[in-house]
Scaffold this motif. Structure first.
Motif, PDB file in Angstrom:
ATOM      1  N   GLU A 284       0.816  -1.203   0.000  1.00  0.00           N
ATOM      2  CA  GLU A 284       0.000   0.000   0.000  1.00  0.00           C
ATOM      3  C   GLU A 284       0.856   1.262   0.000  1.00  0.00           C
ATOM      4  O   GLU A 284       0.461   2.284  -0.536  1.00  0.00           O
ATOM      5  N   GLU A 285       2.050   1.194   0.599  1.00  0.00           N
ATOM      6  CA  GLU A 285       2.910   2.361   0.706  1.00  0.00           C
ATOM      7  C   GLU A 285       3.708   2.619  -0.569  1.00  0.00           C
ATOM      8  O   GLU A 285       4.244   3.689  -0.745  1.00  0.00           O
ATOM      9  N   MET A 286       3.824   1.638  -1.468  1.00  0.00           N
ATOM     10  CA  MET A 286       4.652   1.786  -2.659  1.00  0.00           C
ATOM     11  C   MET A 286       3.972   2.648  -3.710  1.00  0.00           C
ATOM     12  O   MET A 286       2.770   2.562  -3.904  1.00  0.00           O
ATOM     13  N   ASP A 287       4.794   3.434  -4.379  1.00  0.00           N
ATOM     14  CA  ASP A 287       4.256   4.171  -5.517  1.00  0.00           C
ATOM     15  C   ASP A 287       4.233   3.229  -6.726  1.00  0.00           C
ATOM     16  O   ASP A 287       4.866   2.177  -6.708  1.00  0.00           O
ATOM     17  N   PRO A 288       3.500   3.551  -7.781  1.00  0.00           N
ATOM     18  CA  PRO A 288       3.333   2.628  -8.914  1.00  0.00           C
ATOM     19  C   PRO A 288       4.642   2.206  -9.571  1.00  0.00           C
ATOM     20  O   PRO A 288       4.807   1.057  -9.963  1.00  0.00           O
ATOM     21  N   GLN A 289       5.607   3.116  -9.688  1.00  0.00           N
ATOM     22  CA  GLN A 289       6.869   2.752 -10.343  1.00  0.00           C
ATOM     23  C   GLN A 289       7.657   1.764  -9.499  1.00  0.00           C
ATOM     24  O   GLN A 289       8.214   0.793 -10.012  1.00  0.00           O
ATOM     25  N   LYS A 290       7.681   1.977  -8.189  1.00  0.00           N
ATOM     26  CA  LYS A 290       8.396   1.068  -7.303  1.00  0.00           C
ATOM     27  C   LYS A 290       7.713  -0.304  -7.282  1.00  0.00           C
ATOM     28  O   LYS A 290       8.373  -1.342  -7.283  1.00  0.00           O
ATOM     29  N   LEU A 291       6.397  -0.303  -7.304  1.00  0.00           N
ATOM     30  CA  LEU A 291       5.644  -1.552  -7.351  1.00  0.00           C
ATOM     31  C   LEU A 291       5.942  -2.308  -8.643  1.00  0.00           C
ATOM     32  O   LEU A 291       6.141  -3.520  -8.638  1.00  0.00           O
ATOM     33  N   LYS A 292       6.011  -1.588  -9.763  1.00  0.00           N
ATOM     34  CA  LYS A 292       6.330  -2.206 -11.047  1.00  0.00           C
ATOM     35  C   LYS A 292       7.735  -2.793 -11.025  1.00  0.00           C
ATOM     36  O   LYS A 292       7.965  -3.904 -11.522  1.00  0.00           O
ATOM     37  N   ASP A 293       8.688  -2.083 -10.433  1.00  0.00           N
ATOM     38  CA  ASP A 293      10.059  -2.587 -10.346  1.00  0.00           C
ATOM     39  C   ASP A 293      10.140  -3.854  -9.506  1.00  0.00           C
ATOM     40  O   ASP A 293      10.848  -4.799  -9.857  1.00  0.00           O
ATOM     41  N   GLU A 294       9.415  -3.876  -8.391  1.00  0.00           N
ATOM     42  CA  GLU A 294       9.441  -5.053  -7.513  1.00  0.00           C
ATOM     43  C   GLU A 294       8.790  -6.263  -8.176  1.00  0.00           C
ATOM     44  O   GLU A 294       9.282  -7.380  -8.065  1.00  0.00           O
ATOM     45  N   THR A 295       7.672  -6.045  -8.848  1.00  0.00           N
ATOM     46  CA  THR A 295       6.991  -7.185  -9.467  1.00  0.00           C
ATOM     47  C   THR A 295       7.704  -7.670 -10.716  1.00  0.00           C
ATOM     48  O   THR A 295       7.559  -8.828 -11.097  1.00  0.00           O
ATOM     49  N   SER A 296       8.487  -6.801 -11.358  1.00  0.00           N
ATOM     50  CA  SER A 296       9.205  -7.233 -12.567  1.00  0.00           C
ATOM     51  C   SER A 296      10.330  -8.212 -12.240  1.00  0.00           C
ATOM     52  O   SER A 296      10.861  -8.847 -13.145  1.00  0.00           O
ATOM     53  N   LYS A 297      10.669  -8.361 -10.973  1.00  0.00           N
ATOM     54  CA  LYS A 297      11.652  -9.371 -10.583  1.00  0.00           C
ATOM     55  C   LYS A 297      11.103 -10.780 -10.794  1.00  0.00           C
ATOM     56  O   LYS A 297      11.846 -11.705 -11.070  1.00  0.00           O
ATOM     57  N   TYR A 298       9.804 -10.947 -10.656  1.00  0.00           N
ATOM     58  CA  TYR A 298       9.205 -12.269 -10.698  1.00  0.00           C
ATOM     59  C   TYR A 298       8.242 -12.471 -11.871  1.00  0.00           C
ATOM     60  O   TYR A 298       7.941 -13.591 -12.223  1.00  0.00           O
ATOM     61  N   TYR A 299       7.728 -11.387 -12.445  1.00  0.00           N
ATOM     62  CA  TYR A 299       6.729 -11.481 -13.505  1.00  0.00           C
ATOM     63  C   TYR A 299       7.084 -10.540 -14.644  1.00  0.00           C
ATOM     64  O   TYR A 299       7.859  -9.602 -14.464  1.00  0.00           O
ATOM     65  N   GLN A 300       6.485 -10.770 -15.801  1.00  0.00           N
ATOM     66  CA  GLN A 300       6.593  -9.825 -16.904  1.00  0.00           C
ATOM     67  C   GLN A 300       5.531  -8.759 -16.684  1.00  0.00           C
ATOM     68  O   GLN A 300       4.342  -9.075 -16.574  1.00  0.00           O
ATOM     69  N   VAL A 301       5.938  -7.517 -16.638  1.00  0.00           N
ATOM     70  CA  VAL A 301       5.024  -6.426 -16.359  1.00  0.00           C
ATOM     71  C   VAL A 301       4.933  -5.543 -17.595  1.00  0.00           C
ATOM     72  O   VAL A 301       5.952  -5.108 -18.140  1.00  0.00           O
ATOM     73  N   PHE A 302       3.717  -5.307 -18.063  1.00  0.00           N
ATOM     74  CA  PHE A 302       3.473  -4.462 -19.220  1.00  0.00           C
ATOM     75  C   PHE A 302       2.511  -3.354 -18.824  1.00  0.00           C
ATOM     76  O   PHE A 302       1.649  -3.534 -17.972  1.00  0.00           O
ATOM     77  N   ASP A 303       2.637  -2.205 -19.494  1.00  0.00           N
ATOM     78  CA  ASP A 303       1.678  -1.124 -19.291  1.00  0.00           C
ATOM     79  C   ASP A 303       0.357  -1.508 -19.930  1.00  0.00           C
ATOM     80  O   ASP A 303       0.303  -2.291 -20.873  1.00  0.00           O
ATOM     81  N   LYS A 304      -0.713  -0.923 -19.415  1.00  0.00           N
ATOM     82  CA  LYS A 304      -2.027  -1.180 -20.004  1.00  0.00           C
ATOM     83  C   LYS A 304      -2.109  -0.668 -21.427  1.00  0.00           C
ATOM     84  O   LYS A 304      -2.795  -1.232 -22.260  1.00  0.00           O
ATOM     85  N   SER A 305      -1.391   0.391 -21.720  1.00  0.00           N
ATOM     86  CA  SER A 305      -1.453   0.988 -23.052  1.00  0.00           C
ATOM     87  C   SER A 305      -0.596   0.244 -24.071  1.00  0.00           C
ATOM     88  O   SER A 305      -0.700   0.501 -25.263  1.00  0.00           O
ATOM     89  N   ALA A 306       0.256  -0.685 -23.636  1.00  0.00           N
ATOM     90  CA  ALA A 306       1.115  -1.424 -24.561  1.00  0.00           C
ATOM     91  C   ALA A 306       0.280  -2.403 -25.371  1.00  0.00           C
ATOM     92  O   ALA A 306      -0.548  -3.129 -24.826  1.00  0.00           O
ATOM     93  N   LYS A 307       0.507  -2.412 -26.674  1.00  0.00           N
ATOM     94  CA  LYS A 307      -0.249  -3.300 -27.578  1.00  0.00           C
ATOM     95  C   LYS A 307       0.360  -4.695 -27.515  1.00  0.00           C
ATOM     96  O   LYS A 307       1.550  -4.874 -27.705  1.00  0.00           O
TER      97      LYS A 307
END
Length: 171
Positions: A40-63
């Motif tokens: 809950e305390e993480m900002d979106p960019q930090k959350l994306k960085d943390e989850t990209s360690k274990y998963y492939q993370v894509f933006d919603k706008s990416a085709k």
């Protein structure tokens, strides 16, 4: 009093231990979790960085393309590039073409392929024109179980016996 007193005692102790474990689990589930607070305390960019360690993370706008869409886009790009090269080529130069030799075809035979699957591969690659003739020639030479796994090279027009010999001999 009871003949099987030890069984009754074991069941009673098991019920008591089970009730205690259930209480411990329910108390722990109601406690605020550290991971929940950290997310809950993480900002979106930090959350994306943390989850990209274990998963492939894509933006919603990416085709995201399916394989069929990707193939269509690649074919269109190839066609556009061929048109661009043809337009850039000077028209007064004589055309240079490849010599009129037969192309060299390399075929990979995978493990556990039977004669019909190999005949399908040969048919799709243009090496043979008649599946039944290939299968009968393979049976005649006893190669149904002798097909060699790996790459096989075919050059020019070959008759069935040479094709079968190429497939049953090691390269």
């Amino acid at each position: 009093m009871f003949k099987n007193r030890s069984i009754i005692l074991g069941i009673g102790i098991g019920i008591i231990i089970g009730a205690l474990l259930l209480q411990v689990m329910s108390v722990r589930a109601s406690a605020p979790g550290q991971a929940k607070l950290a997310m809950e305390e993480m900002d979106p960019q930090k959350l994306k960085d943390e989850t990209s360690k274990y998963y492939q993370v894509f933006d919603k706008s990416a085709k995201m393309y399916t394989q069929a869409e990707l193939d269509a886009v690649v074919q269109q790009k190839l066609k556009d590039e061929a048109e661009r090269i043809a337009a850039a080529k000077p028209k007064d130069q004589p055309k240079t073409t490849a010599p009129e030799g037969s192309p060299k075809i390399i075929l990979y035979v995978q493990p556990n392929l039977d004669a019909t699957a190999v005949s399908d591969l040969l048919m799709k690659s243009g090496i043979i024109t008649d599946r039944k003739a290939f299968v009968t020639e393979l049976e005649k030479q006893g190669g149904n179980t002798k097909l060699q796994i790996g790459f096989h090279s075919f050059e020019g027009v070959m008759d069935m016996s040479k094709i079968v010999t190429n497939l049953i001999t090691a390269q």
